[in-house]
Design a protein around this motif. Structure first.
Motif, PDB file in Angstrom:
ATOM      1  N   TRP A  27       0.841  -1.191   0.000  1.00 34.21           N
ATOM      2  CA  TRP A  27       0.000   0.000   0.000  1.00 34.21           C
ATOM      3  C   TRP A  27       0.872   1.235   0.000  1.00 34.21           C
ATOM      4  N   SER A  28       0.312   2.338  -0.451  1.00 37.55           N
ATOM      5  CA  SER A  28       1.050   3.599  -0.495  1.00 37.55           C
ATOM      6  C   SER A  28       0.645   4.463   0.693  1.00 37.55           C
ATOM      7  N   TYR A  29       1.554   5.361   1.050  1.00 37.04           N
ATOM      8  CA  TYR A  29       1.288   6.309   2.134  1.00 37.04           C
ATOM      9  C   TYR A  29       2.070   7.584   1.861  1.00 37.04           C
ATOM     10  N   TYR A  30       1.633   8.679   2.492  1.00 38.86           N
ATOM     11  CA  TYR A  30       2.372   9.930   2.384  1.00 38.86           C
ATOM     12  C   TYR A  30       3.717   9.733   3.084  1.00 38.86           C
ATOM     13  N   ASP A  31       4.791   9.915   2.365  1.00 38.92           N
ATOM     14  CA  ASP A  31       6.118   9.887   2.958  1.00 38.92           C
ATOM     15  C   ASP A  31       6.506  11.307   3.369  1.00 38.92           C
ATOM     16  N   LYS A  32       6.254  12.249   2.451  1.00 39.06           N
ATOM     17  CA  LYS A  32       6.560  13.665   2.703  1.00 39.06           C
ATOM     18  C   LYS A  32       5.484  14.519   2.055  1.00 39.06           C
ATOM     19  N   GLN A  33       5.041  15.521   2.778  1.00 41.45           N
ATOM     20  CA  GLN A  33       4.050  16.472   2.262  1.00 41.45           C
ATOM     21  C   GLN A  33       4.623  17.872   2.485  1.00 41.45           C
ATOM     22  N   ILE A  34       4.585  18.686   1.445  1.00 43.49           N
ATOM     23  CA  ILE A  34       5.039  20.073   1.544  1.00 43.49           C
ATOM     24  C   ILE A  34       3.848  20.966   1.246  1.00 43.49           C
ATOM     25  N   VAL A  35       3.508  21.836   2.191  1.00 44.04           N
ATOM     26  CA  VAL A  35       2.384  22.758   2.041  1.00 44.04           C
ATOM     27  C   VAL A  35       2.959  24.164   1.930  1.00 44.04           C
ATOM     28  N   TYR A  36       2.620  24.852   0.833  1.00 43.99           N
ATOM     29  CA  TYR A  36       3.152  26.184   0.550  1.00 43.99           C
ATOM     30  C   TYR A  36       2.137  27.253   0.944  1.00 43.99           C
ATOM     31  N   ASN A  37       2.650  28.344   1.496  1.00 46.14           N
ATOM     32  CA  ASN A  37       1.816  29.490   1.864  1.00 46.14           C
ATOM     33  C   ASN A  37       1.954  30.582   0.810  1.00 46.14           C
ATOM     34  N   GLU A  38       1.012  31.505   0.807  1.00 48.22           N
ATOM     35  CA  GLU A  38       1.006  32.583  -0.193  1.00 48.22           C
ATOM     36  C   GLU A  38       2.258  33.449  -0.130  1.00 48.22           C
ATOM     37  N   ASP A  39       2.866  33.583   1.046  1.00 50.17           N
ATOM     38  CA  ASP A  39       4.055  34.431   1.191  1.00 50.17           C
ATOM     39  C   ASP A  39       5.349  33.724   0.780  1.00 50.17           C
ATOM     40  N   GLY A  40       5.242  32.477   0.300  1.00 51.50           N
ATOM     41  CA  GLY A  40       6.415  31.726  -0.137  1.00 51.50           C
ATOM     42  C   GLY A  40       6.981  30.810   0.926  1.00 51.50           C
ATOM     43  N   SER A  41       6.541  30.966   2.155  1.00 48.12           N
ATOM     44  CA  SER A  41       6.985  30.060   3.202  1.00 48.12           C
ATOM     45  C   SER A  41       6.314  28.702   2.998  1.00 48.12           C
ATOM     46  N   TYR A  42       6.845  27.690   3.660  1.00 50.25           N
ATOM     47  CA  TYR A  42       6.273  26.351   3.494  1.00 50.25           C
ATOM     48  C   TYR A  42       6.568  25.490   4.716  1.00 50.25           C
ATOM     49  N   THR A  43       5.804  24.422   4.828  1.00 51.40           N
ATOM     50  CA  THR A  43       5.976  23.477   5.925  1.00 51.40           C
ATOM     51  C   THR A  43       6.126  22.079   5.332  1.00 51.40           C
ATOM     52  N   VAL A  44       7.096  21.335   5.868  1.00 49.42           N
ATOM     53  CA  VAL A  44       7.372  19.973   5.419  1.00 49.42           C
ATOM     54  C   VAL A  44       6.941  19.010   6.522  1.00 49.42           C
ATOM     55  N   PHE A  45       6.072  18.092   6.160  1.00 49.09           N
ATOM     56  CA  PHE A  45       5.593  17.063   7.073  1.00 49.09           C
ATOM     57  C   PHE A  45       6.143  15.723   6.605  1.00 49.09           C
ATOM     58  N   ARG A  46       6.627  14.898   7.533  1.00 46.93           N
ATOM     59  CA  ARG A  46       7.095  13.550   7.203  1.00 46.93           C
ATOM     60  C   ARG A  46       6.282  12.545   8.010  1.00 46.93           C
ATOM     61  N   TYR A  47       5.913  11.450   7.348  1.00 44.28           N
ATOM     62  CA  TYR A  47       5.049  10.436   7.947  1.00 44.28           C
ATOM     63  C   TYR A  47       5.702   9.059   7.854  1.00 44.28           C
ATOM     64  N   ASP A  48       5.245   8.142   8.703  1.00 45.64           N
ATOM     65  CA  ASP A  48       5.680   6.756   8.582  1.00 45.64           C
ATOM     66  C   ASP A  48       4.603   5.949   7.863  1.00 45.64           C
ATOM     67  N   GLU A  49       4.847   4.651   7.714  1.00 44.39           N
ATOM     68  CA  GLU A  49       3.920   3.809   6.954  1.00 44.39           C
ATOM     69  C   GLU A  49       2.572   3.620   7.632  1.00 44.39           C
ATOM     70  N   ASN A  50       2.442   4.041   8.882  1.00 47.80           N
ATOM     71  CA  ASN A  50       1.164   3.979   9.599  1.00 47.80           C
ATOM     72  C   ASN A  50       0.441   5.320   9.592  1.00 47.80           C
TER      73      ASN A  50
END
Length: 66
Positions: A27-50
């Motif tokens: 099965w697939s899962y989110y390994d890394k998610q990057i969410v960008y804000n309007e001002d150019g800043s961003y947040t990186v989220f990392r997840y495990d297989e659960n």
């Protein structure tokens, strides 16, 4: 696998998928998610297989960790 979401010509989110194998298959899962804000800043989220959040890091528009 990779997915990018674009809103009005600007990237708003990127998702990098990973795959995990167990007795009942793959099965697939989110390994890394990057969410960008309007001002150019961003947040990186990392997840495990659960789908548990392992880390969350925020960066300014220049890539400096906040």
């Amino acid at each position: 696998t990779y997915r990018k979401t674009v809103v009005n010509g600007i990237i708003s989110e990127e998702i990098f998928f990973a795959y995990h194998e167990e007795d009942d298959g793959w099965w697939s899962y989110y390994d890394k998610q990057i969410v960008y804000n309007e001002d150019g800043s961003y947040t990186v989220f990392r997840y495990d297989e659960n789908d548990e959040l392992l880390s969350e890091e925020s960066f300014d528009a220049n890539g400096n960790k906040q």
